[in-house]
Design an enzyme around this catalytic site. Sequence first.
Site, PDB file in Angstrom:
ATOM      1  N   GLY A 109     -15.483   8.728   3.545  1.00 55.89           N
ATOM      2  CA  GLY A 109     -16.307   9.491   2.613  1.00 55.89           C
ATOM      3  C   GLY A 109     -15.836   9.359   1.171  1.00 55.89           C
ATOM      4  N   GLU A 132     -13.752   4.655   9.519  1.00 53.73           N
ATOM      5  CA  GLU A 132     -14.350   5.564  10.513  1.00 53.73           C
ATOM      6  C   GLU A 132     -14.321   4.981  11.924  1.00 53.73           C
ATOM      7  OE1 GLU A 132     -15.698   4.844   7.533  1.00 53.73           O
ATOM      8  OE2 GLU A 132     -16.583   6.635   6.633  1.00 53.73           O
TER       9      GLU A 132
HETATM   10  C1  HXC Z   1      -7.890  15.391   6.687  1.00 47.92           C
HETATM   11  C2  HXC Z   1      -6.207  14.079   5.817  1.00 47.92           C
HETATM   12  C3  HXC Z   1      -7.100  12.996   5.682  1.00 47.92           C
HETATM   13  C4  HXC Z   1      -8.462  13.192   6.083  1.00 47.92           C
HETATM   14  C5  HXC Z   1      -5.164  12.375   4.992  1.00 47.92           C
HETATM   15  N1  HXC Z   1      -5.037  13.649   5.360  1.00 47.92           N
HETATM   16  N2  HXC Z   1      -6.419  11.946   5.157  1.00 47.92           N
HETATM   17  N3  HXC Z   1      -6.608  15.263   6.316  1.00 47.92           N
HETATM   18  N4  HXC Z   1      -8.805  14.399   6.576  1.00 47.92           N
HETATM   19  N5  HXC Z   1      -9.389  12.238   5.940  1.00 47.92           N
HETATM   20  C6  HXC Z   1      -3.832  14.475   5.351  1.00 47.92           C
HETATM   21  C7  HXC Z   1      -2.863  14.080   6.456  1.00 47.92           C
HETATM   22  O1  HXC Z   1      -3.226  14.680   7.681  1.00 47.92           O
HETATM   23  C8  HXC Z   1      -1.565  14.638   5.903  1.00 47.92           C
HETATM   24  O2  HXC Z   1      -1.537  16.030   6.121  1.00 47.92           O
HETATM   25  C9  HXC Z   1      -1.718  14.419   4.391  1.00 47.92           C
HETATM   26  O3  HXC Z   1      -3.112  14.278   4.152  1.00 47.92           O
HETATM   27  C10 HXC Z   1      -1.011  13.171   3.908  1.00 47.92           C
HETATM   28  O4  HXC Z   1      -1.476  12.092   4.688  1.00 47.92           O
HETATM   29  P1  HXC Z   1      -0.498  11.041   5.422  1.00 47.92           P
HETATM   30  O5  HXC Z   1      -1.282  10.417   6.519  1.00 47.92           O
HETATM   31  O6  HXC Z   1       0.800  11.709   5.786  1.00 47.92           O
HETATM   32  O7  HXC Z   1      -0.223  10.010   4.230  1.00 47.92           O
HETATM   33  P2  HXC Z   1       0.142   8.475   4.360  1.00 47.92           P
HETATM   34  O8  HXC Z   1       1.106   8.229   5.472  1.00 47.92           O
HETATM   35  O9  HXC Z   1       0.530   8.053   2.965  1.00 47.92           O
HETATM   36  O10 HXC Z   1      -1.231   7.746   4.771  1.00 47.92           O
HETATM   37  C11 HXC Z   1      -2.333   7.742   3.894  1.00 47.92           C
HETATM   38  C12 HXC Z   1      -3.635   7.326   4.636  1.00 47.92           C
HETATM   39  C13 HXC Z   1      -3.811   8.206   5.907  1.00 47.92           C
HETATM   40  C14 HXC Z   1      -3.530   5.847   5.042  1.00 47.92           C
HETATM   41  C15 HXC Z   1      -4.775   7.491   3.667  1.00 47.92           C
HETATM   42  O11 HXC Z   1      -3.673   9.572   5.520  1.00 47.92           O
HETATM   43  C16 HXC Z   1      -5.115   8.052   6.578  1.00 47.92           C
HETATM   44  O12 HXC Z   1      -5.331   7.078   7.290  1.00 47.92           O
HETATM   45  N6  HXC Z   1      -6.019   9.031   6.405  1.00 47.92           N
HETATM   46  C17 HXC Z   1      -7.290   9.048   7.107  1.00 47.92           C
HETATM   47  C18 HXC Z   1      -8.241   8.054   6.499  1.00 47.92           C
HETATM   48  C19 HXC Z   1      -9.577   8.076   7.227  1.00 47.92           C
HETATM   49  O13 HXC Z   1      -9.635   7.807   8.435  1.00 47.92           O
HETATM   50  N7  HXC Z   1     -10.635   8.380   6.489  1.00 47.92           N
HETATM   51  C20 HXC Z   1     -11.981   8.427   7.067  1.00 47.92           C
HETATM   52  C21 HXC Z   1     -12.264   9.833   7.491  1.00 47.92           C
HETATM   53  S1  HXC Z   1     -13.836   9.939   8.280  1.00 47.92           S
HETATM   54  P3  HXC Z   1      -0.258  16.748   6.792  1.00 47.92           P
HETATM   55  O14 HXC Z   1      -0.712  18.176   6.946  1.00 47.92           O
HETATM   56  O15 HXC Z   1       0.035  16.047   8.067  1.00 47.92           O
HETATM   57  O16 HXC Z   1       0.812  16.560   5.760  1.00 47.92           O
HETATM   58  C22 HXC Z   1     -14.968   9.940   7.057  1.00 47.92           C
HETATM   59  C23 HXC Z   1     -16.399  10.002   7.499  1.00 47.92           C
HETATM   60  C24 HXC Z   1     -17.334  10.146   6.350  1.00 47.92           C
HETATM   61  O17 HXC Z   1     -14.660   9.906   5.928  1.00 47.92           O
HETATM   62  C25 HXC Z   1     -18.728  10.316   6.772  1.00 47.92           C
HETATM   63  C26 HXC Z   1     -18.959  11.502   7.634  1.00 47.92           C
HETATM   64  C27 HXC Z   1     -20.395  11.786   7.890  1.00 47.92           C
END
Ligand code: HXC
Length: 258
Positions: A109, A132
């Site tokens: 997103g 995703e």
């Molecule tokens: C909720 C998130 C998050 C997310 C990161 N965080 N991304 N929380 N939703 N999308 C949180 C983590 O849980 C963590 O919280 C904190 O942020 C720091 O993240 P880390 O993972 O510890 O950081 P890092 O190791 O540097 O990795 C960074 C990253 C990774 C590679 C960006 O966080 C990641 O892969 N995030 C998810 C990316 C993703 O899949 N995005 C797509 C989402 S779905 P805590 O509490 O543990 O410290 C989407 C759908 C859209 O967007 C359309 C819907 C209709």
Amino acid sequence: MAYHNITVEIADYVALIRLNRPDALNALNSALLAELATALTEADANDKVRCIVITGSEKAFAAGADIKEMSEKSFVDVYGEDMFADSTDTILRIRKPIIAAVSGYALGGGAELAMACDFIICAENAKFGQPEINLGVIPGIGGTQRLTRFVGKSKAMEMTLTGRFMDAEEAERSGLVSRVVPTAKLLSEVMAVARKIAEKSQMAVLAGKEAVNRSYETTLREGLQFERRLFHALFATEDQKEGMAAFLEKREPQFRDR
Ligand code: HXC
């Protein structure tokens, strides 16, 4: 309105909206998206704003929709509430230009929000992706449609199906961003671009945005006609007379939005 998930600063006719959930890498939860929609609507209506910039932190523009908030939802929940429809469609109604200033992660997103802006300037550390697929879903707020229009089918398909990230250099090469700037200079560079837009005749800026965006929605012939009519219409403005007179008189134009 008091915001908790974003900050808004207005100066020099530019509204700077900063996504501000640092503990979650600016993950887009419903509260943040609602605040963003309100801030955009208010900026669009504010005479002291002529250009809008959306940015995040150095580490993350936004790491996607908030996975914690979404994870337990059912089909009935998300379809019933038409999740993300209202808040993310708001951006389509904003008439003033919106620049995305992307540093760090713009994922899911977050990438979709950046692509919904009028153009993207990114920092050297930017990473764009639609991961995703790793969560068992697909992009849901424009990724499959807008990414494909920006970078073409092959890259969009690969990114959507593998979740691979694109770095800043590849993003510029493939037309996703208008340019890449040094990470430490991102905001100053983007604000300079926004202030430059803010100095132009607002009638011409609104028309230019409308015309470019129309190219996504229509046939070439219709788009050319739409552009030509808007071009003609601008001859009804004082700013057209002023802009052309200033050129001929070798001076800076003084636009008055009339
Ligand atoms: C909720 C998130 C998050 C997310 C990161 N965080 N991304 N929380 N939703 N999308 C949180 C983590 O849980 C963590 O919280 C904190 O942020 C720091 O993240 P880390 O993972 O510890 O950081 P890092 O190791 O540097 O990795 C960074 C990253 C990774 C590679 C960006 O966080 C990641 O892969 N995030 C998810 C990316 C993703 O899949 N995005 C797509 C989402 S779905 P805590 O509490 O543990 O410290 C989407 C759908 C859209 O967007 C359309 C819907 C209709």
